[in-house]
Design a protein around this motif. Structure first.
Motif, mmCIF file in Angstrom:
data_model
loop_
_atom_site.group_PDB
_atom_site.id
_atom_site.type_symbol
_atom_site.label_atom_id
_atom_site.label_comp_id
_atom_site.label_asym_id
_atom_site.label_seq_id
_atom_site.Cartn_x
_atom_site.Cartn_y
_atom_site.Cartn_z
ATOM 1 N N ARG A 254 0.845 -1.187 0.000
ATOM 2 C CA ARG A 254 0.000 0.000 0.000
ATOM 3 C C ARG A 254 0.885 1.243 0.000
ATOM 4 O O ARG A 254 1.738 1.410 0.882
ATOM 5 C CB ARG A 254 -0.888 -0.015 1.236
ATOM 6 C CG ARG A 254 -1.881 1.144 1.313
ATOM 7 C CD ARG A 254 -2.660 1.056 2.603
ATOM 8 N NE ARG A 254 -3.524 2.217 2.806
ATOM 9 C CZ ARG A 254 -3.994 2.604 3.974
ATOM 10 N NH1 ARG A 254 -3.678 1.915 5.072
ATOM 11 N NH2 ARG A 254 -4.771 3.671 4.074
ATOM 12 N N PRO A 255 0.721 2.122 -0.977
ATOM 13 C CA PRO A 255 1.511 3.355 -1.004
ATOM 14 C C PRO A 255 1.262 4.212 0.231
ATOM 15 O O PRO A 255 0.118 4.412 0.646
ATOM 16 C CB PRO A 255 1.034 4.056 -2.277
ATOM 17 C CG PRO A 255 0.555 2.939 -3.158
ATOM 18 C CD PRO A 255 -0.075 1.956 -2.210
ATOM 19 N N SER A 256 2.335 4.704 0.813
ATOM 20 C CA SER A 256 2.242 5.451 2.062
ATOM 21 C C SER A 256 1.876 6.910 1.822
ATOM 22 O O SER A 256 2.279 7.513 0.823
ATOM 23 C CB SER A 256 3.572 5.380 2.807
ATOM 24 O OG SER A 256 3.534 6.175 3.978
ATOM 25 N N MET A 257 1.141 7.469 2.777
ATOM 26 C CA MET A 257 0.798 8.888 2.766
ATOM 27 C C MET A 257 1.172 9.533 4.095
ATOM 28 O O MET A 257 0.641 10.577 4.454
ATOM 29 C CB MET A 257 -0.687 9.077 2.467
ATOM 30 C CG MET A 257 -1.118 8.543 1.107
ATOM 31 S SD MET A 257 -2.901 8.649 0.819
ATOM 32 C CE MET A 257 -3.134 10.426 0.727
ATOM 33 N N GLY A 258 2.072 8.878 4.829
ATOM 34 C CA GLY A 258 2.522 9.444 6.088
ATOM 35 C C GLY A 258 1.889 8.782 7.293
ATOM 36 O O GLY A 258 1.051 7.885 7.191
ATOM 37 N N GLN B 82 -2.163 8.505 7.839
ATOM 38 C CA GLN B 82 -2.839 8.134 6.596
ATOM 39 C C GLN B 82 -4.260 7.653 6.817
ATOM 40 O O GLN B 82 -5.157 7.962 6.015
ATOM 41 C CB GLN B 82 -2.036 7.042 5.875
ATOM 42 C CG GLN B 82 -2.629 6.623 4.529
ATOM 43 C CD GLN B 82 -1.658 5.800 3.709
ATOM 44 O OE1 GLN B 82 -0.486 5.661 4.056
ATOM 45 N NE2 GLN B 82 -2.116 5.255 2.607
ATOM 46 N N GLY B 83 -4.500 6.895 7.868
ATOM 47 C CA GLY B 83 -5.840 6.388 8.121
ATOM 48 C C GLY B 83 -6.325 5.489 6.996
ATOM 49 O O GLY B 83 -5.617 4.593 6.551
ATOM 50 N N THR B 84 -7.525 5.753 6.502
ATOM 51 C CA THR B 84 -8.105 4.929 5.438
ATOM 52 C C THR B 84 -7.818 5.480 4.046
ATOM 53 O O THR B 84 -8.250 4.893 3.051
ATOM 54 C CB THR B 84 -9.623 4.812 5.619
ATOM 55 O OG1 THR B 84 -10.203 6.120 5.563
ATOM 56 C CG2 THR B 84 -9.961 4.157 6.953
ATOM 57 N N ALA B 85 -7.113 6.597 3.959
ATOM 58 C CA ALA B 85 -6.839 7.219 2.656
ATOM 59 C C ALA B 85 -5.863 6.371 1.837
ATOM 60 O O ALA B 85 -4.992 5.699 2.380
ATOM 61 C CB ALA B 85 -6.278 8.619 2.850
ATOM 62 N N ASN B 86 -6.028 6.426 0.531
ATOM 63 C CA ASN B 86 -5.158 5.684 -0.380
ATOM 64 C C ASN B 86 -4.692 6.592 -1.506
ATOM 65 O O ASN B 86 -5.312 7.615 -1.798
ATOM 66 C CB ASN B 86 -5.905 4.488 -0.982
ATOM 67 C CG ASN B 86 -6.401 3.512 0.069
ATOM 68 O OD1 ASN B 86 -5.633 3.059 0.906
ATOM 69 N ND2 ASN B 86 -7.694 3.202 0.031
ATOM 70 N N ARG B 87 -3.588 6.210 -2.126
ATOM 71 C CA ARG B 87 -3.114 6.914 -3.323
ATOM 72 C C ARG B 87 -2.585 5.896 -4.321
ATOM 73 O O ARG B 87 -2.199 4.773 -3.951
ATOM 74 C CB ARG B 87 -2.007 7.917 -2.968
ATOM 75 C CG ARG B 87 -0.696 7.277 -2.499
ATOM 76 C CD ARG B 87 0.442 8.290 -2.486
ATOM 77 N NE ARG B 87 1.681 7.720 -1.938
ATOM 78 C CZ ARG B 87 2.540 6.992 -2.630
ATOM 79 N NH1 ARG B 87 2.305 6.711 -3.913
ATOM 80 N NH2 ARG B 87 3.638 6.530 -2.058
#
Length: 267
Positions: A148-152, A155-160
């Motif tokens: 899963r690409p990281s968002m910091g 991140q919670g449930t957010a995806n990119r």
């Protein structure tokens, strides 16, 4: 480099050169589009990190996929990027399947449960498969990026979507999966999977509707990601995806009823 020059191939030379660079501490080299295309044509060969003794022992698709799954957990090319999350999500399904679906990357639900396409998009995908007369267990599902690409940290449930670098890091695993399974055809779900597997650019609308070929031999169809249908429930969108699935059914010589052919047509 192999000692028998009469059987030495460009692939052997590249493998030996990369191994030498790795021994010298070089872990990242620039690769242009032409080089990526060449690497894709080698997808039918064992992954470069597999020794000849190891390759000889991997005789069945089950053994090959299990080997790749174990290698993927600590896949150094992906780990070195520092932009992907820790948990590896590999694949699910029948390793003898004639149909392989390639998605984008694990999301929140996929990371949590350790399986591709288990969230809302996965539920939509299951509906599509049922309409085709298939069960999820009858096909093989994987992602172009295994983490899963990281968002910091928050991140919670957010995806990119994965970046080209993140895709490139995982691409050898995906190509090796296809070699192990040797399906009759592949479906790329969304533009990210299509660009990663086939190279090039373009929207799904410009890539769908025709058969592409990986290394001039494996038929590949591009269609919209199931999440697209969650955002766009129009009849035309559903029909576009279904037309792609009808083409896949024809490629696999699956029975198609008149009712199935008319799904999502305006009355």
């Amino acid at each position: 480099m192999p000692s028998n020059s009469s059987t030495t191939t460009l692939r052997d030379i590249v493998r030996a050169s990369l191994k030498t660079l790795q021994e010298k501490g070089v872990h990242c080299i620039p690769v242009d589009d032409q080089a990526r295309d060449i690497l894709r044509t080698w997808f039918s060969s064992p992954p470069p990190t597999t020794s000849r003794n190891e390759a000889a022992e991997l005789s069945s698709p089950e053994q090959k996929i299990d080997y790749l799954r174990r290698r993927a957990v600590n896949w150094s090319a992906a780990r070195r990027l520092g932009s992907l999350r820790e948990k590896m999500v590999f694949s699910v399904g029948d390793v003898h399947a004639r149909l392989v679906l390639v998605g984008e990357a694990p999301g929140y639900d996929e990371e949590r449960l350790g399986e591709p396409f288990v969230g809302k998009a996965g539920q939509k995908l299951n509906e599509i498969l049922r309409a085709m007369g298939l069960k999820r267990e009858q096909i093989y599902i994987t992602n172009i990026c295994k983490f899963r690409p990281s968002m910091g940290a928050n991140q919670g449930t957010a995806n990119r979507p994965p970046t080209p670098e993140e895709i490139a890091a995982c691409l050898p695993l995906v190509l090796a999966e296809l070699r192990a399974i040797q399906p009759a055809c592949v479906v790329c779900l969304g533009a990210t999977a299509a660009h990663g597997l086939l190279g090039g650019e373009g929207s799904v609308s410009s890539l769908r509707g025709v058969w592409h070929h990986l290394a001039d031999q494996l038929p590949v169809r591009v269609t919209y990601h199931p999440s697209y249908l969650l955002r766009n429930e129009s009849l035309s969108a559903r029909r576009a995806v279904w037309e792609d699935m009808l083409a896949v059914m024809e490629q696999l010589a699956l029975p198609i009823s008149e009712k199935q052919r008319r799904y999502f047509l305006p009355h």
